[in-house]
Motif scaffolding. Structure first.
Motif, mmCIF file in Angstrom:
data_model
loop_
_atom_site.group_PDB
_atom_site.id
_atom_site.type_symbol
_atom_site.label_atom_id
_atom_site.label_comp_id
_atom_site.label_asym_id
_atom_site.label_seq_id
_atom_site.Cartn_x
_atom_site.Cartn_y
_atom_site.Cartn_z
ATOM 1 N N PRO A 83 0.195 -1.424 0.001
ATOM 2 C CA PRO A 83 0.519 -0.088 -0.419
ATOM 3 C C PRO A 83 1.202 1.387 0.114
ATOM 4 N N HIS A 84 1.413 1.369 1.362
ATOM 5 C CA HIS A 84 2.545 2.070 0.631
ATOM 6 C C HIS A 84 3.600 3.173 -0.613
ATOM 7 N N VAL A 85 3.298 1.720 -1.524
ATOM 8 C CA VAL A 85 4.862 1.915 -2.443
ATOM 9 C C VAL A 85 3.261 2.286 -3.478
ATOM 10 N N LEU A 86 1.902 1.891 -3.469
ATOM 11 C CA LEU A 86 1.220 2.386 -4.682
ATOM 12 C C LEU A 86 1.202 4.154 -4.088
ATOM 13 N N ASP A 87 0.269 4.704 -3.278
ATOM 14 C CA ASP A 87 0.764 5.839 -2.889
ATOM 15 C C ASP A 87 1.398 6.886 -3.916
ATOM 16 N N ALA A 88 2.546 6.297 -4.005
ATOM 17 C CA ALA A 88 3.656 6.976 -4.634
ATOM 18 C C ALA A 88 3.501 6.659 -6.627
ATOM 19 N N VAL A 89 1.861 5.698 -6.674
ATOM 20 C CA VAL A 89 2.258 5.625 -7.907
ATOM 21 C C VAL A 89 0.771 6.715 -8.265
ATOM 22 N N ARG A 90 -0.188 6.511 -7.745
ATOM 23 C CA ARG A 90 -1.673 7.836 -8.187
ATOM 24 C C ARG A 90 -1.236 8.407 -8.683
ATOM 25 N N PRO A 91 -0.374 9.384 -8.841
ATOM 26 C CA PRO A 91 -0.233 10.523 -8.870
ATOM 27 C C PRO A 91 0.745 10.568 -10.442
ATOM 28 N N HIS A 92 0.736 9.911 -10.580
ATOM 29 C CA HIS A 92 1.131 9.648 -12.107
ATOM 30 C C HIS A 92 0.331 8.569 -12.999
ATOM 31 N N LEU A 93 -0.295 8.426 -12.268
ATOM 32 C CA LEU A 93 -1.648 7.604 -13.487
ATOM 33 C C LEU A 93 -2.819 8.929 -13.262
ATOM 34 N N THR A 94 -2.922 10.029 -12.228
ATOM 35 C CA THR A 94 -3.385 10.758 -12.734
ATOM 36 C C THR A 94 -3.339 11.907 -13.924
ATOM 37 N N LYS A 95 -1.841 12.350 -13.630
ATOM 38 C CA LYS A 95 -1.337 13.124 -14.439
ATOM 39 C C LYS A 95 -1.071 12.496 -16.126
ATOM 40 N N LEU A 96 -0.649 11.681 -16.309
ATOM 41 C CA LEU A 96 -0.996 10.947 -17.647
ATOM 42 C C LEU A 96 -2.694 10.381 -18.219
ATOM 43 N N LYS A 97 -3.301 10.413 -17.313
ATOM 44 C CA LYS A 97 -4.549 10.190 -17.586
ATOM 45 C C LYS A 97 -5.017 9.123 -18.740
ATOM 46 N N LEU A 98 -4.509 8.063 -16.868
ATOM 47 C CA LEU A 98 -4.545 6.085 -17.213
ATOM 48 C C LEU A 98 -5.304 5.733 -16.176
ATOM 49 N N GLU A 99 -6.012 6.766 -14.911
ATOM 50 C CA GLU A 99 -6.691 5.371 -13.865
ATOM 51 C C GLU A 99 -8.003 4.780 -14.299
ATOM 52 N N ALA A 100 -8.348 5.266 -15.605
ATOM 53 C CA ALA A 100 -9.962 4.249 -15.849
ATOM 54 C C ALA A 100 -10.029 3.450 -16.777
ATOM 55 N N ARG A 101 -7.933 2.680 -16.862
ATOM 56 C CA ARG A 101 -7.707 1.589 -17.526
ATOM 57 C C ARG A 101 -6.419 1.095 -16.147
ATOM 58 N N SER A 102 -6.588 1.645 -14.567
ATOM 59 C CA SER A 102 -6.032 1.209 -14.329
ATOM 60 C C SER A 102 -6.617 0.586 -13.021
ATOM 61 N N ARG A 103 -5.738 -0.385 -12.196
ATOM 62 C CA ARG A 103 -6.023 -1.158 -10.782
ATOM 63 C C ARG A 103 -5.007 -1.349 -10.234
ATOM 64 N N LEU A 104 -5.215 -0.067 -9.132
ATOM 65 C CA LEU A 104 -3.716 -0.388 -8.265
ATOM 66 C C LEU A 104 -4.133 -1.746 -7.061
ATOM 67 N N TRP A 105 -3.485 -2.946 -6.991
ATOM 68 C CA TRP A 105 -4.071 -4.002 -6.240
ATOM 69 C C TRP A 105 -2.590 -4.170 -5.063
ATOM 70 N N GLU A 106 -3.249 -3.899 -3.800
ATOM 71 C CA GLU A 106 -2.426 -4.408 -2.763
ATOM 72 C C GLU A 106 -2.125 -5.142 -2.349
ATOM 73 N N GLY A 107 -0.715 -6.223 -2.432
ATOM 74 C CA GLY A 107 -0.838 -7.256 -1.769
ATOM 75 C C GLY A 107 1.006 -7.433 -1.965
ATOM 76 N N ASP A 108 1.177 -8.546 -1.307
ATOM 77 C CA ASP A 108 2.481 -9.393 -1.581
ATOM 78 C C ASP A 108 2.895 -10.331 -2.351
ATOM 79 N N CYS A 109 3.599 -10.023 -3.325
ATOM 80 C CA CYS A 109 4.214 -10.798 -4.925
ATOM 81 C C CYS A 109 4.111 -12.909 -4.448
ATOM 82 N N LEU A 110 4.239 -12.660 -3.818
ATOM 83 C CA LEU A 110 4.903 -14.115 -3.588
ATOM 84 C C LEU A 110 3.438 -14.628 -2.598
ATOM 85 N N THR A 111 3.035 -13.913 -1.818
ATOM 86 C CA THR A 111 1.722 -15.047 -1.742
ATOM 87 C C THR A 111 0.048 -14.486 -2.489
#
Length: 497
Positions: free
Chosen positions: A346-374
Motif C-alpha cells: 500500500p505505501h508504495v502504491l501511494d506513489a503510483v496514483r499521482p503518475h496515473l492521474t497525470k498521464l490520464k491512465l486511471e480509467a484503465r488501471s487497477r491498484l492491487w495491494e498485496g505481497d507478490c509471493l502470496t
C-alpha cells in the motif's frame, strides 16, 4: 548556442562513485578481512578451489562468499576456471606477499565507519571519534603515497582504500550544499566556508579531494566546478545525480559489516524484516518517482519491443512489484485500450496514483495491494506480465514457485518481461551488475541472475523460450511458451539467443 557535451567517461566515473564505488571497496575489504585471498590457491600448478570448499575453509556461507568473490573475478584479481573453481591471479599473489603493502591495507579497515562522519569533520575542522579524519584524507589524496609494488598493486589499493572515501566526499559535498552552491558561481574558500557553515580547513580538504576527481578547481583564489563538472552538474541535472547518494548511504553501515554477514549470516540491514523493508522500499519509491519522466521514456522502449512481438491493443498487463509504476504506465500508454494492474504494498502504491492521474491512465488501471509471493494470480488472466527489477529483491528459494504462479496466469501467446541487470553466463560481469548483486546480499535479499539461470527457472514451468535484450541502462529477459515469434529486427539488441 548549446553548451558542449560532457565527456561520457566523466559521467560514467562520477555515477560510479555515487553508486558503486563503495560497494567495490567493501568487496575488496571483506575479502581481505575474511582471509579469503589467503585461502585461494596460487602459483604454478595450483589446483583451483570450488566455491563450496572455499566457504567451508572460511567457515562462511557459500552465497556470501560468492557475492564477495565475483567482483574480484570481474576486476581480474581472482581467476575463475569453468568447473574447477577459483585461484589467485599471479599479480595479486605477488603484491599480497609484500608485508609492507598488506600492512597498508590492514590500516584502512579501521576507517570505514569513521569516514561516514566526514560531514562533521568538514564542519568542525577537528577530529571525529578521536581520530584525525581530515589528516587521513590529506595523506590519502593530497600528499605523496608510499610506492606500491607494481601497477596492479596500486590499482588494488586505490579501489580498496580510496573509492569508498571518494564516495563519501561526494556525499559530504551534497549534504553541505557545496555542489548546489558551485552551480551558482565560484567563490573564495573563506566565502564558501562561511556560507555553508563549514570550517575553512575542513572545506579546503574537501575541495582538494574533489579536485582529484576533476569536480572542482581553484583559479585566481576562487573555487568552482571544472568544465566537465559544470556541464554535468547544472541546476537541472544536479538533483538527479544527488538522488543516488542517500541510497548509497542507506547501505553504508551494512557494508561496514560485510565480513560479518558472510561469516555469520547476520545482516545489519535486513530487508526480510517487514519494518526495515517498508522504510527502504518507500524511500526508494519516492526517489524513483522523482525521476519518473526520464524512466518512462526508457520503459517505453520495452513496450515497443513487446509491441513488435504481439499487439498491445486490448491487452491485460500485470506490473508486479511496480515501484513508481513507470513500467506499467509505459505499457498503458502503448495502446488506448490496454489495461494495467499495478501490484505492490500500500505505501508504495501511494506513489503510483499521482503518475496515473497525470498521464490520464486511471480509467484503465487497477491498484492491487498485496505481497507478490502470496497473492493468487489466477489462471490465464494476463497477456503480459512485467517484473521490473523485482527478482533481486526476492528470496532465491521462492523463485520456482513464484514463476510457476506467473506462468499459470499467462494467457496463450502471453509474454513475461523481466527487467534489470543480467549477468554473463560465467557470472563474472558486468561489474555494475555484480555490485548490485552484492548490495542485494548485504541486505539479505535475492540475487542477480544470468540468462542460463533464468532459463533453468522458466523452462520447468512451461516458459520454454527466453531471450535477453539490451535496453537503455539495463537489460530485459522476455519469455514465453514458444507460441510467439521473436522479432526479426528487434528494437533492442539481442544479448543471447
Amino acid at each position: 548556442m548549446s553548451k558542449p557535451a560532457v565527456s561520457p567517461a566523466f559521467v560514467q566515473q562520477l555515477n560510479f562513485l555515487a553508486r558503486d564505488a563503495s560497494n567495490e571497496s567493501a568487496a575488496l575489504q571483506a575479502a581481505f578481512s575474511l582471509g579469503l585471498l589467503d585461502k585461494l590457491p596460487r602459483g604454478p600448478g595450483a589446483v583451483p578451489v570450488s566455491l563450496e570448499a572455499l566457504a567451508r575453509q572460511l567457515g562462511a556461507n557459500a552465497r556470501g562468499v560468492r557475492a564477495v568473490i565475483e567482483p574480484l573475478v570481474g576486476l581480474g584479481f581472482v581467476r575463475l576456471e569453468e568447473v574447477r573453481g577459483y585461484s589467485l591471479a599471479d599479480a595479486t599473489a605477488a603484491f599480497l606477499a609484500q608485508d609492507a603493502f598488506t600492512a597498508r591495507l590492514r590500516d584502512v579497515l579501521a576507517w570505514w565507519h569513521v569516514v561516514a562522519k566526514l560531514p562533521e569533520a568538514v564542519r568542525t575542522g577537528g577530529p571525529v571519534d578521536g581520530r584525525d579524519l581530515l589528516g587521513w584524507y590529506r595523506a590519502l589524496f593530497l600528499e605523496p603515497s608510499p610506492p606500491a609494488p607494481g601497477p596492479e598493486a596500486e590499482d588494488f589499493h586505490d579501489r580498496f582504500a580510496r573509492n569508498f572515501a571518494r564516495t563519501q566526499a561526494l556525499v559530504t559535498a551534497a549534504e553541505l550544499g557545496l555542489l548546489a552552491r558551485l552551480v551558482e558561481s565560484s567563490a573564495p574558500k573563506a566565502t564558501l566556508a562561511a556560507e555553508l557553515g563549514a570550517h575553512p580547513e575542513g572545506l579546503g580538504v574537501l575541495l582538494g579531494v574533489l579536485a582529484t576527481l576533476d569536480v572542482t578547481r581553484e583559479e585566481d583564489g576562487r573555487w568552482g566546478f571544472t568544465e566537465s563538472a559544470a556541464r554535468m552538474l547544472d541546476a537541472t541535472s544536479l538533483p538527479y545525480f544527488q538522488r543516488a547518494l542517500p541510497a548509497t548511504m542507506a547501505y553504508w553501515e551494512a557494508f561496514g559489516h560485510l565480513d560479518e554477514a558472510v561469516r555469520e549470516h547476520r545482516f545489519r540491514l535486513d530487508l526480510r524484516q517487514p519494518e526495515t523493508a517498508r522504510r527502504i522500499y518507500q524511500e526508494n519509491a519516492s526517489r524513483i518517482s522523482s525521476i519518473f519522466a526520464s524512466h518512462l521514456r526508457l520503459s517505453r522502449k520495452a513496450a515497443e519491443l513487446v509491441g513488435s512481438m504481439r499487439s498491445l491493443a486490448g491487452a491485460r498487463v500485470l506490473d508486479v512489484g511496480t515501484g513508481s509504476g513507470v513500467w506499467g504506465a509505459a505499457f498503458g500508454l502503448a495502446a488506448t485500450t490496454t489495461h494495467v494492474t499495478y501490484l505492490d504494498s500500500p505505501h508504495v502504491l501511494d506513489a503510483v496514483r499521482p503518475h496515473l492521474t497525470k498521464l490520464k491512465l486511471e480509467a484503465r488501471s487497477r491498484l492491487w495491494e498485496g505481497d507478490c509471493l502470496t497473492v493468487d494470480y489466477g489462471e490465464a488472466e494476463y497477456d503480459v506480465i512485467l517484473l521490473p527489477q523485482i527478482i533481486p529483491a526476492l528470496p532465491p528459494e521462492a523463485l520456482p514457485g513464484f514463476f510457476a504462479k506467473l506462468a499459470r496466469a499467462l494467457r496463450p501467446g502471453g509474454l513475461l518481461l523481466i527487467s534489470g541487470y543480467l549477468l554473463t553466463d560465467r557470472r563474472d560481469g558486468p561489474l555494475d551488475a555484480l555490485y548490485f548483486s552484492l548490495r542485494r546480499y548485504v541486505s539479505n535479499e535475492g540475487d542477480v541472475l544470468s540468462l542460463p539461470e533464468f532459463r533453468a527457472l522458466l523452462t520447468p514451468v512451461g516458459l520454454s523460450s527466453a531471450r535477453g535484450f539490451d535496453m537503455p541502462i539495463q537489460q530485459v529477459v522476455v519469455a514465453h511458451r514458444g507460441d510467439v515469434a521473436w522479432p526479426v529486427v528487434p528494437s533492442a539488441a539481442v544479448t543471447a539467443a
